[in-house]
Design a protein around this motif. Structure first.
Motif, PDB file in Angstrom:
ATOM      1  N   SER A 155      -1.320  -8.833   2.466  1.00 43.17           N
ATOM      2  CA  SER A 155      -1.944  -8.223   1.243  1.00 43.17           C
ATOM      3  C   SER A 155      -2.159  -6.710   1.824  1.00 43.17           C
ATOM      4  CB  SER A 155      -3.316  -8.770   1.400  1.00 43.17           C
ATOM      5  OG  SER A 155      -4.117  -8.523   2.365  1.00 43.17           O
ATOM      6  N   ALA A 156      -2.703  -5.813   0.748  1.00 43.30           N
ATOM      7  CA  ALA A 156      -3.003  -4.353   0.909  1.00 43.30           C
ATOM      8  C   ALA A 156      -3.947  -4.157   2.142  1.00 43.30           C
ATOM      9  CB  ALA A 156      -3.223  -3.727  -0.047  1.00 43.30           C
ATOM     10  N   GLN A 157      -5.196  -5.303   2.080  1.00 39.39           N
ATOM     11  CA  GLN A 157      -6.046  -5.091   2.972  1.00 39.39           C
ATOM     12  C   GLN A 157      -5.750  -5.540   4.408  1.00 39.39           C
ATOM     13  OE1 GLN A 157      -9.267  -7.878   1.921  1.00 39.39           O
ATOM     14  NE2 GLN A 157     -10.410  -7.556   3.900  1.00 39.39           N
ATOM     15  N   HIS A 187       2.866  -7.821  -9.265  1.00 39.20           N
ATOM     16  CA  HIS A 187       1.260  -7.601  -9.118  1.00 39.20           C
ATOM     17  C   HIS A 187       1.004  -6.785  -7.808  1.00 39.20           C
ATOM     18  CE1 HIS A 187      -2.763  -7.949  -7.641  1.00 39.20           C
ATOM     19  NE2 HIS A 187      -3.072  -7.594  -9.070  1.00 39.20           N
ATOM     20  N   LYS A 188       1.859  -7.199  -6.538  1.00 37.83           N
ATOM     21  CA  LYS A 188       1.573  -6.608  -5.479  1.00 37.83           C
ATOM     22  C   LYS A 188       2.200  -5.322  -5.378  1.00 37.83           C
ATOM     23  CE  LYS A 188       0.923 -10.222  -1.928  1.00 37.83           C
ATOM     24  NZ  LYS A 188       1.450 -10.862  -0.439  1.00 37.83           N
ATOM     25  N   GLU A 192      -1.358  -3.758  -6.613  1.00 40.57           N
ATOM     26  CA  GLU A 192      -2.331  -4.138  -5.069  1.00 40.57           C
ATOM     27  C   GLU A 192      -1.955  -2.874  -4.055  1.00 40.57           C
ATOM     28  OE1 GLU A 192      -2.731  -7.092  -1.648  1.00 40.57           O
ATOM     29  OE2 GLU A 192      -2.168  -7.815  -3.593  1.00 40.57           O
ATOM     30  N   TYR A 193      -0.644  -2.530  -3.850  1.00 48.50           N
ATOM     31  CA  TYR A 193       0.021  -1.698  -2.891  1.00 48.50           C
ATOM     32  C   TYR A 193      -0.327  -0.084  -3.258  1.00 48.50           C
ATOM     33  CZ  TYR A 193       2.090  -5.644  -0.550  1.00 48.50           C
ATOM     34  OH  TYR A 193       2.291  -6.870  -0.023  1.00 48.50           O
ATOM     35  N   HIS A 323      -3.863  -2.229 -14.882  1.00 53.74           N
ATOM     36  CA  HIS A 323      -4.467  -1.312 -13.946  1.00 53.74           C
ATOM     37  C   HIS A 323      -5.823  -1.287 -14.249  1.00 53.74           C
ATOM     38  CE1 HIS A 323      -0.768   0.960 -12.223  1.00 53.74           C
ATOM     39  NE2 HIS A 323      -0.134  -0.221 -12.941  1.00 53.74           N
ATOM     40  N   TYR A 327      -7.709   1.996  -9.875  1.00 49.65           N
ATOM     41  CA  TYR A 327      -6.333   2.384  -9.489  1.00 49.65           C
ATOM     42  C   TYR A 327      -5.851   3.618 -10.343  1.00 49.65           C
ATOM     43  CZ  TYR A 327      -5.977  -1.387  -6.703  1.00 49.65           C
ATOM     44  OH  TYR A 327      -6.318  -2.571  -5.488  1.00 49.65           O
TER      45      TYR A 327
END
Length: 328
Positions: A155-157, A187-188, A192-193, A323, A327
């Motif tokens: 994940s981005a986190q 999605h990622k 997300e990224y 979005h 973002y």
């Protein structure tokens, strides 16, 4: 073939690459692998992807032996592997220092190489402290077993946490992420990224551009060809999830756009992935030489993907992630 920097690193990778997932060790042995790898090189591919878990290590053995027999110059190649699932023992999987070090050594032995160019953490490991993993990956780099490290399906986190640890300890952070990315899974990569591309110079080597073959159109009649991935026992559950009527209708809807561009559905799907500026390399798979030749023609489709064409594609698939305000 165009070559792009792997994120903000100085490493140059071919815009299209080749991965050993599913094929090497399950469908192909050394003789066939040599033919496919040579075909890739003939088309300018320099990046070849593997993992310790592919065919339980056999994929690495096949790739290593094939490259050795082909007599290629090692510095002309970018080879990657991934560490996480190395066996059945309690310490044979995950991202502990023990498994990262032992798994890397075992991979290099199977590949019969002194180093890989990129080594990935194949999945996140919540049972191992992030600092231990970051230190272990730097240990691998410090010993010359790999030049760069990255992540896959993090994940981005988690990537942000790894960079925070690396920054605090003055260590090297992950320069690349390897996520699934295709017209049906976005999605990622697209949402997300977004906050971390510029922050960490993250590159992407994306996998499954054809959604395990769904985007080639070969499953559109609801029949699974006997030589296809979904015919393999390990992939029958994936077939059930992937071959839903709604998905097949979208694939059918893309056919007129591909025809208009004088392209196959597969070429359109691969070119679409490569058109994302955050994607360093699109990892393709193939079990036959003619599939590689056809896949590589996606590069000819790439310049045809104008904003208007991309809008037409989006109108058919309607998979663009929404979005949120944060973002924008």
């Amino acid at each position: 073939m165009q070559y792009k920097n792997l994120g903000r690193s100085g490493l140059r990778v071919s815009q299209l690459s080749y991965g050993a997932w599913v094929s090497f060790g399950n469908q192909l042995d050394v003789k066939e692998a040599k033919t496919l790898l040579q075909c890739c090189r003939d088309h300018g591919v320099n990046f070849f992807d593997n993992a310790e878990v592919y065919a339980n290590g056999r994929a690495e053995e096949i790739m290593g032996q094939a490259i050795r027999e082909l007599g290629w110059k090692r510095s002309d190649l970018v080879i990657s592997t991934k560490i996480f699932w190395g066996g059945q023992g309690p310490n044979d999987k995950g991202l502990s220092r023990k498994h990262i070090v032992e798994g890397t050594k075992a991979s290099l032995k199977r590949l019969d190489m002194d180093y890989v160019d990129v080594i990935y953490c194949h999945r996140p490991d919540p049972s191992t402290p992030m600092e231990e993993t970051v230190r272990a990956m730097n240990h691998v780099i410090d010993h010359g077993w790999a030049f760069y490290w990255g992540t896959s399906e993090w994940s981005a986190q988690q990537i942000t946490e790894a960079w925070a640890v690396a920054g605090r300890l003055d260590l090297v952070g992950p320069v690349v992420e390897q996520p699934e990315y295709n017209l049906l899974s976005r999605h990622k990569v697209e949402l997300e990224y977004l906050p971390i591309y510029n922050t960490y110079g993250l590159g992407l080597t994306t996998w499954s551009p054809l959604a395990s073959g769904v985007l080639t159109g070969k499953y559109n009649k609801g029949i699974i060809p006997p030589d296809s991935r979904f015919a393999l026992d390990n992939y029958k559950n994936l077939a059930t999830r992937s071959l839903q009527d709604e998905v097949l209708l979208k694939v059918n809807g893309l056919k007129p756009i591909a025809d208009e561009l004088d392209a196959t559905l597969a070429q359109l799907a691969i070119a679409w992935c490569a058109s994302n500026p955050n994607v360093s390399s699109v990892i393709t798979g193939a079990t036959k030489e003619n599939q590689i030749v056809e896949n590589m023609k996606a590069l000819e489709v790439l310049p045809k993907l104008t904003p208007d064409v991309l809008e037409k594609i989006e109108a058919i698939v309607q998979t663009k992630p929404k979005h949120s305000e944060s973002y924008r």
